[in-house]
Each structure stands twice: as C-alpha cells, then as structure tokens.
Design an enzyme around this catalytic site. Structure first.
Site, PDB file in Angstrom:
ATOM      1  CE1 TYR A  99      -3.141  -2.958   0.316  1.00 27.17           C
ATOM      2  CE2 TYR A  99      -3.227  -2.653   2.688  1.00 27.17           C
ATOM      3  CZ  TYR A  99      -3.612  -3.342   1.558  1.00 27.17           C
ATOM      4  OH  TYR A  99      -4.477  -4.407   1.681  1.00 27.17           O
TER       5      TYR A  99
HETATM    6  C1  LIG Z   1      -7.624  -2.566  -7.126  1.00 26.71           C
HETATM    7  C2  LIG Z   1      -6.530  -3.021  -6.205  1.00 26.71           C
HETATM    8  C3  LIG Z   1      -6.753  -4.104  -5.373  1.00 26.71           C
HETATM    9  C4  LIG Z   1      -5.756  -4.558  -4.513  1.00 26.71           C
HETATM   10  N1  LIG Z   1      -6.009  -5.617  -3.693  1.00 26.71           N
HETATM   11  C5  LIG Z   1      -5.046  -6.051  -2.851  1.00 26.71           C
HETATM   12  C6  LIG Z   1      -5.285  -7.133  -1.974  1.00 26.71           C
HETATM   13  O1  LIG Z   1      -6.375  -7.706  -1.955  1.00 26.71           O
HETATM   14  N2  LIG Z   1      -4.292  -7.524  -1.151  1.00 26.71           N
HETATM   15  C7  LIG Z   1      -3.066  -6.912  -1.144  1.00 26.71           C
HETATM   16  O2  LIG Z   1      -2.192  -7.338  -0.389  1.00 26.71           O
HETATM   17  N3  LIG Z   1      -2.827  -5.874  -1.967  1.00 26.71           N
HETATM   18  C8  LIG Z   1      -3.774  -5.433  -2.809  1.00 26.71           C
HETATM   19  N4  LIG Z   1      -3.512  -4.370  -3.625  1.00 26.71           N
HETATM   20  C9  LIG Z   1      -2.172  -3.777  -3.619  1.00 26.71           C
HETATM   21  C10 LIG Z   1      -1.260  -4.563  -4.549  1.00 26.71           C
HETATM   22  O3  LIG Z   1      -0.884  -5.777  -3.925  1.00 26.71           O
HETATM   23  C11 LIG Z   1       0.011  -3.769  -4.848  1.00 26.71           C
HETATM   24  O4  LIG Z   1      -0.319  -2.563  -5.459  1.00 26.71           O
HETATM   25  C12 LIG Z   1       0.960  -4.576  -5.745  1.00 26.71           C
HETATM   26  O5  LIG Z   1       2.262  -4.072  -5.623  1.00 26.71           O
HETATM   27  C13 LIG Z   1       0.505  -4.538  -7.169  1.00 26.71           C
HETATM   28  O6  LIG Z   1       1.259  -5.379  -7.984  1.00 26.71           O
HETATM   29  P1  LIG Z   1       1.233  -5.071  -9.559  1.00 26.71           P
HETATM   30  O7  LIG Z   1       2.144  -6.038 -10.214  1.00 26.71           O
HETATM   31  O8  LIG Z   1      -0.145  -4.960 -10.028  1.00 26.71           O
HETATM   32  O9  LIG Z   1       1.830  -3.603  -9.557  1.00 26.71           O
HETATM   33  P2  LIG Z   1       2.974  -2.831 -10.344  1.00 26.71           P
HETATM   34  O10 LIG Z   1       2.554  -1.402 -10.261  1.00 26.71           O
HETATM   35  O11 LIG Z   1       3.227  -3.414 -11.665  1.00 26.71           O
HETATM   36  O12 LIG Z   1       4.243  -3.087  -9.429  1.00 26.71           O
HETATM   37  C14 LIG Z   1       4.325  -2.671  -8.074  1.00 26.71           C
HETATM   38  C15 LIG Z   1       5.787  -2.538  -7.677  1.00 26.71           C
HETATM   39  O13 LIG Z   1       6.475  -3.779  -7.863  1.00 26.71           O
HETATM   40  C16 LIG Z   1       7.502  -3.652  -8.854  1.00 26.71           C
HETATM   41  N5  LIG Z   1       7.417  -4.832  -9.714  1.00 26.71           N
HETATM   42  C17 LIG Z   1       6.340  -5.222 -10.433  1.00 26.71           C
HETATM   43  N6  LIG Z   1       6.602  -6.351 -11.079  1.00 26.71           N
HETATM   44  C18 LIG Z   1       7.875  -6.691 -10.787  1.00 26.71           C
HETATM   45  C19 LIG Z   1       8.708  -7.764 -11.175  1.00 26.71           C
HETATM   46  N7  LIG Z   1       8.259  -8.711 -11.998  1.00 26.71           N
HETATM   47  N8  LIG Z   1       9.967  -7.811 -10.709  1.00 26.71           N
HETATM   48  C20 LIG Z   1      10.423  -6.844  -9.887  1.00 26.71           C
HETATM   49  N9  LIG Z   1       9.663  -5.804  -9.466  1.00 26.71           N
HETATM   50  C21 LIG Z   1       8.400  -5.721  -9.913  1.00 26.71           C
HETATM   51  C22 LIG Z   1       7.156  -2.389  -9.608  1.00 26.71           C
HETATM   52  O14 LIG Z   1       8.291  -1.814 -10.224  1.00 26.71           O
HETATM   53  C23 LIG Z   1       6.565  -1.519  -8.516  1.00 26.71           C
HETATM   54  O15 LIG Z   1       7.598  -0.977  -7.726  1.00 26.71           O
HETATM   55  C24 LIG Z   1      -4.496  -3.900  -4.484  1.00 26.71           C
HETATM   56  C25 LIG Z   1      -4.289  -2.807  -5.313  1.00 26.71           C
HETATM   57  C26 LIG Z   1      -5.285  -2.349  -6.160  1.00 26.71           C
HETATM   58  C27 LIG Z   1      -5.035  -1.136  -7.020  1.00 26.71           C
END
Ligand SMILES: Cc1cc2nc3c(=O)[nH]c(=O)nc-3n(C[C@H](O)[C@H](O)[C@H](O)COP(=O)(O)OP(=O)(O)OC[C@H]3O[C@@H](n4cnc5c(N)ncnc54)[C@H](O)[C@@H]3O)c2cc1C
Ligand SMILES: *[C@@H]1O[C@H](CO)[C@@H](O)[C@H](O)[C@H]1NC(C)=O
Ligand SMILES: *[C@@H]1O[C@H](CO)[C@@H](O)[C@H](O)[C@H]1NC(C)=O
Ligand SMILES: *[C@@H]1O[C@H](CO)[C@@H](O)[C@H](O)[C@H]1NC(C)=O
Ligand SMILES: *[C@@H]1O[C@H](CO)[C@@H](O)[C@H](O)[C@H]1NC(C)=O
Ligand SMILES: *[C@@H]1O[C@H](CO)[C@@H](O)[C@H](O)[C@H]1NC(C)=O
Ligand SMILES: *[C@@H]1O[C@H](CO)[C@@H](O)[C@H](O)[C@H]1NC(C)=O
Ligand SMILES: *[C@@H]1O[C@H](CO)[C@@H](O)[C@H](O)[C@H]1NC(C)=O
Ligand SMILES: *[C@@H]1O[C@H](CO)[C@@H](O)[C@H](O)[C@H]1NC(C)=O
Length: 541
Positions: free
Chosen positions: A479
């Site tokens: 978060y």
């Molecule tokens: C609608 C919504 C619902 C959510 N629900 C939950 C929930 O139920 N439980 C919970 O715990 N969290 C929840 N979250 C938060 C979510 O877990 C985090 O935002 C998470 O980091 C998102 O991962 P992403 O790959 O979609 O994000 P991205 O924005 O792609 O990545 C997030 C971070 O991780 C890095 N990253 C991404 N992929 C990689 C990779 N392959 N290798 C290295 N670094 C990487 C990125 O550079 C960035 O710093 C929610 C968020 C949203 C917006």
C-alpha cells in the site's frame, strides 16, 4: 490572519509542483541510441520492432494507459517513459537491462500496474526511464500432483485463480482480492487475501523464483541464494532485479465454502459491532475470516457510516452458523444471507462479481469499476480502539471529501501470528489485531480536488495516531505511500530511506540493505522507495 500562511503555503506548493514536474521529453538522450542498442543485441531473436513502443508510435499511449489504475498519474504533466518494452521472453529482458545501463536509462518494471503511487510507470526522478511491461509474460503452468504452479509475473491474480480452478476444485492460492492485480508486484510485497488466516500471505507460499539481476543473469532459487530469495518475498521486487516467474505452493480447500456479506449502519449498532469485532475476529478459528469495509452511504435523506462484514468460511453453512452464534451472536447473520460456493466463486465475490458469473471473467485485465483518482495509507492496530475512538473516526466521514472514502480492515490471528517476523521481509505478524487500508477516491480532475482529498486522508491518519502501532508506526509496502519519505535521485542515503524502511520492514530493513549491497551495489534498480545499498551515494549506474 489566515491569508498569510495560506499564501506562503500556496507559493510553496506551486514551487514544489514546478520542481516535481520535469518536462516529459528528455532531449539529452535519444531513444534511437537505446533502440539501436536493442536491435543489435536482438538481431537473432524476435525483432525489437514488435516489442518496443516510442512516443510517436500510435500504440504508445494505449499501452501506457492499459494498466494504470490511479488517474492521478495519467495527467499530461506526469513524467512519461522514453520507451515501453513489452518483452515476450527472458532474453529480451536481459537486453533491456544491458542497453539501459549502457545508455544511462532507468528501468521501471510493471506487472499489473497497481502500485498506489504509480512507481511502476512514472518517476519523480529527473532521469529518463524505460518501462519494462511484463504484460506478455503471463504463462501459468499448474502441477496438480505436486500441488504447485509456475506463474510468470505478468499474469494477474484473476488469471491465476481461473487457471487453478480449471485444474482442480480443491486447490487454491492465498492472495489478494483484486482480480487485475499483477502477480509480480503483489507477491514481491506480501499479498493479503481472504485465506490469510489459514495460509498467510502470497509471499509465504513461494517455493522458487526466477529473477534477472543487474548483470543480466537469469537466476533461480539455488543460484540466487537464500538471502536474495528471502528479500524478494516481501521486500518488494523493484530493488533487486526483475522477477520473471514464481513457483508457488497451492493450498487445499474444501469443495464447498461459505461466504456472507452483511451491512450495518450506525443506526444498526455498527459502532458496538465493530468494537466487539476487534475482540472476536482475530481470535476465531483459522478457517474463518471476517473482514470489514467501512464507507459512507445514503440512508434515505441522511448520510451515515456503513460497515460491511464480509466473510469466508472454509466449510459449509451448517458448521458456520453455530460458530457465529457462539462467537458473534450480535452480528445476527441469517442462513439466507450465507452462500455456499466453490473457492473460485468466492474469488468472484471478493472481486465484486457474482458467483453465477463465468469464472473466465476473472482473466480480464479491464477493471469492472472505472478507475478514479485515489490516495491510500495503511496502519496496524495492536489494541482495540475504544468506542469513543471509533465515534471520532466516523465524524471524519461527515466531510464531503469522504464521500467515496473506504476503510478496509483485515483481521489477524491464525497463521499470520505463527510466522516469525524475520521469516520473510514482511514483518507484521504476531501482536497485531488487524490491518487498516485507508482509501479515499475522487472523480474530479485537477490539483485542487487532489489536494483536498489527500489532505482529508492525512487528517484521518493524524486522527488515528493514538490508536495504531507506534515506534515505528508500521505500514504495508504494497500500500505504497510516498508521504512516508522518498529517496533522492542519485543519492539514496540510508538515513533517508530508513524513514520509510523501518515502517515497512521493521528490523528486516537492515537485512534488505545488506542484500541490496550484495546484489546491486551500484543501485541500478531504484525508485523513490527502493532499498538503498550502503555507500552508494553519488553513483548513477
Ligand atoms: C484494485 C486493487 C486491489 C488490490 N487488492 C489487494 C489485496 O487484496 N491484497 C493486497 O495485499 N494488496 C492489494 N492491492 C495492492 C497490490 O498488492 C500492490 O499494489 C501490488 O504491488 C501490485 O502489484 P502489480 O504487479 O499490479 O503492480 P505494479 O505497479 O506493476 O508493481 C508494483 C511494484 O512492484 C515492482 N514490480 C512489479 N513487477 C515486478 C517484477 N516482476 N519484478 C520486480 N519488481 C516488480 C514495480 O516496479 C513496482 O515498484 C491492491 C491494489 C489495487 C489497485
Ligand atoms: C545468434 O544465435 C546464435 C545461435 O543461436 C548464437 O551463437 C549467437 O551468439 C547469437 N547472436 C546474438 C547477437 O545474439
Ligand atoms: C508501433 O510499435 C509496434 C511494436 O514495436 C510495431 O509493431 C508497430 O509497427 C509500430 N507502429 C507504428 C505506427 O510505428
Ligand atoms: C519517431 O521519432 C523519432 C525521433 O524521436 C524519429 O527519428 C522517427 O523517424 C519517428 N518515427 C516515425 C514513424 O514517425
Ligand atoms: C502482448 O499482449 C497484448 C495484450 O494482451 C497483445 O495484444 C499482444 O498481441 C501481445 N503481443 C505479443 C507479441 O504476444
Ligand atoms: C451492502 O452495501 C453495499 C455498498 O453500499 C452494497 O453494494 C451491497 O449491495 C449491500 N449488501 C447487502 C447485502 O445489502
Ligand atoms: C442495538 O443494540 C441494543 C443493545 O445493545 C439492542 O437492544 C438493539 O436491538 C440493537 N439494535 C439493532 C438495530 O440491532
Ligand atoms: C465508466 O465510464 C464510462 C465512460 O466515461 C461511463 O459511460 C460508465 O457509466 C462508467 N461506468 C461506471 C461503472 O462508473
Ligand atoms: C548524499 O546525502 C548525504 C546525506 O543526506 C550527504 O551527506 C551527501 O553529501 C550527499 N552526497 C551527494 C553526492 O549529494
């Protein structure tokens, strides 16, 4: 009397805005050099022309926007990438790392794009950057016999849930509710979901991984070593390299689970119920989770606060009802409010679909509700908040800025308190009663609306100070909240980073710094809240 400080504040904000919004073009660097580097390196392989998008490509904007979930970071002044690369295999990632280093570009890795502060696709630093968008690395291979799966990091949670459900009715994976959340960011930061009291976080259920490091080497658990493997399971992936796939442990669930969701307004004793919930929910058997969603609703002419008690029970309704009657009779849940469902149907419900909907809908990358502007923060609660404390909290919802605010509350207990604080970088374990996710959404574009709502969020955060964890006031890295502090470009000092580092990771922060120093001493993989290596200041690449 008030105008003077307000004027100064306005000027200050205007100054900050200017200094924080660098131009979107980077004349000092020509993306053609970077592309030329890539094309030479990729001669043999898939043509770079198929995977690189520069700003004058007609698809650039749609690819950039495709997984942005927070409209705050879609404005024209938001710094944009020089190039977006959507690799289709690991070798292309190796080349992007090589050419980025050679041409002084930073990399932002994007899996699902859900980062609350947009760190996977924008940058507050001055340096030009490339987005490595993993959207086309989303293969999922389920091994029912071994109860495990390999999932590439560009897959979404919904895609994973769907694929598991196609393979088995009694296997599941404990991760978050948002179907469009990316596996890459989510698992590397922890990953809370409806099975957390039974099985812990997503990161607690990772058994192997593939990562490409700063030197372009492809590593797995045995070649990366246990320290780096530890770091990427909760320390955030972005500081250590590019995670391309996770091997996860699938967990057993019954064929039939029971779900309920009941609403109670203040007029229906919500305050007393929430107060009691704090004593009940963290102490229930680990087979049941009762979480809360708190928001403002219209009750006829009046606005009130409504609490949704949302629950998943790993068993049938006949076993659930006596448990509720014994432990939480005040909630008054009726049999007809409970639905017996399969695990995948429960994921539909937590993702705001109906259990009758085809589970295939989970694979869509398009969110159901429209994206809006939002700001979030998190908190951990270790002692029950007294009723008068809750009443003060409800008062904040009287304000107009709270019209679309939402508090998400996840109970602790069960598996979460059995795992030690240092088993993974994610330290928020025993001693916590529950976790808060504070969210405020709004629909209006523009700075003024944004400032008003963010200020409301900060006021809520200030209000909660006496009631939540202290020394440090803990926060959850998934978060992401840049109010907690940011790294400086080119000079990520330990002192600056420890402002937010100890909140997210407690004493694991120091160990993360040691791992970072070992695997990326030059701090190539960096962002506003990446783990700094020791002794790196001044270095650029
Ligand atoms: C609608 C919504 C619902 C959510 N629900 C939950 C929930 O139920 N439980 C919970 O715990 N969290 C929840 N979250 C938060 C979510 O877990 C985090 O935002 C998470 O980091 C998102 O991962 P992403 O790959 O979609 O994000 P991205 O924005 O792609 O990545 C997030 C971070 O991780 C890095 N990253 C991404 N992929 C990689 C990779 N392959 N290798 C290295 N670094 C990487 C990125 O550079 C960035 O710093 C929610 C968020 C949203 C917006
Ligand atoms: C091209 O492929 C051949 C055979 O697979 C390999 O030996 C060579 O190193 C490759 N060249 C480049 C530039 O990747
Ligand atoms: C845009 O980029 C893609 C991927 O590199 C390429 O296939 C496409 O031809 C480009 N389109 C234009 C109009 O340049
Ligand atoms: C895209 O822009 C670059 C310079 O930024 C230019 O060299 C190139 O010709 C442009 N391509 C197209 C198809 O307009
Ligand atoms: C990459 O993913 C996008 C979106 O899913 C898809 O349209 C495109 O065809 C994919 N490209 C490749 C080369 O697989
Ligand atoms: C509870 O409230 C939410 C939001 O106001 C609403 O969408 C939902 O339908 C309500 N649930 C029930 C069971 O009334
Ligand atoms: C609220 O609680 C009181 C006792 O604490 C009870 O008498 C009353 O019936 C409850 N009201 C509702 C709507 O549940
Ligand atoms: C989403 O936005 C579109 C276009 O702005 C609008 O027509 C639609 O009603 C919106 N949907 C929701 C659920 O708000
Ligand atoms: C980096 O920051 C540290 C502490 O904030 C400071 O002492 C040092 O001089 C800075 N170095 C550079 C190169 O800016």
């Amino acid at each position: 009397m008030e105008t003077c400080p307000r004027l100064i504040l306005t000027l200050l904000l205007a100054f900050l805005a200017l200094s924080l919004s660098p131009s979107t073009a980077y004349p000092q660097l020509d993306h053609n050099d970077f592309l030329a580097c890539l094309s030479v390196r990729l001669q043999n392989q898939t043509s770079i022309a198929n995977v690189a998008y520069t700003p004058n490509n007609s698809s650039y904007s749609s690819i950039l926007q495709s997984s942005i979930r927070n409209l705050r970071f879609t404005s024209p002044s938001t710094p944009k990438p020089l190039v977006i690369v959507t690799p289709v295999d690991e070798s292309q990632i190796q080349e992007v790392i090589h050419c980025s280093r050679q041409h002084g570009l930073q990399i932002r890795t994007r899996s699902g794009g859900h980062d609350y502060e947009g760190l996977s696709y924008t940058s507050r630093f001055d340096s030009p950057f490339v987005i490595l968008d993993l959207i086309n690395l989303s293969e999922i291979t389920i091994d029912v016999g071994q109860e495990s799966a390999w999932v590439q990091t560009g897959a979404t949670l919904g895609q994973l849930y769907y694929r598991i459900s196609q393979a088995s009715r009694t296997l599941a994976f404990p991760a978050g509710g948002g179907a469009t959340v990316g596996v890459g960011g989510h698992i590397s930061g922890g990953g809370y979901g409806s099975l957390l009291r039974k099985y812990g976080l997503a990161a607690d259920n990772v058994v192997d991984a593939r990562l490409i490091d700063v030197n372009g080497r492809i590593l797995d658990r045995s070649s990366m070593g246990e320290e780096l493997f530890w770091a990427i399971r909760g320390g955030g992936g972005a500081s250590f390299g590019v995670v391309t796939a996770w091997k996860i442990r699938l967990v057993p669930v019954p064929e039939t689970l029971t779900f309920f969701s009941v609403n109670r307004t203040l007029e229906q004793n919500a305050t007393k119920l929430v107060h009691k919930w704090q004593y009940v929910a963290p102490n229930l058997p680990e087979d049941i989770l009762i979480a809360l969603i708190i928001r403002k609703v219209n009750a006829g002419e009046r606005k009130t606060v409504q609490v949704t008690f949302i629950s998943l029970f790993l068993g049938r309704v006949d076993a659930l009802l006596p448990l509720l009657e014994e432990r939480f009779p005040e909630l008054g849940v009726r049999r007809e409010e409970c639905r017996e469902v399969s695990w995948v149907q429960s994921t539909l419900l937590f993702a705001n679909y109906q259990p009758e909907d085809s589970p295939e809908i989970l694979t869509s990358r398009v969110t159901r509700s429209n994206s809006s502007y939002f700001k979030a923060k998190s908190d951990y609660v270790q002692d029950p908040i007294p009723e008068h404390g809750l009443e003060g909290l409800w008062k904040l919802f009287d304000e107009e800025e709270a019209d679309m605010a939402e508090l998400n509350v996840a109970p602790y207990g069960g598996r979460m308190q059995e795992i030690s604080e240092s088993a993974t970088p994610f330290p928020h374990r025993a001693g916590n009663l529950y976790k808060f996710l504070h969210l405020v959404y709004w629909d209006e574009a523009g700075k003024e609306a944004s400032e008003r709502h963010i200020n409301w969020m900060r006021k809520l955060y200030a209000y909660l100070t006496p009631y939540v964890s202290k020394f440090p006031r803990a926060a959850y890295v998934n978060y992401r909240d840049l109010d907690l502090g940011v790294n400086k470009e080119g000079n990520t000092s330990y002192a600056q980073a420890s402002r937010w580092g100890f909140r997210y990771f407690k004493n694991n922060f120091n160990r993360l710094v040691r791992v970072k120093t070992m695997v990326d001493p030059g701090n190539f993989f960096r962002n506003e809240q990446s783990i700094p290596p020791l002794f790196s200041w001044g270095k650029k690449n």
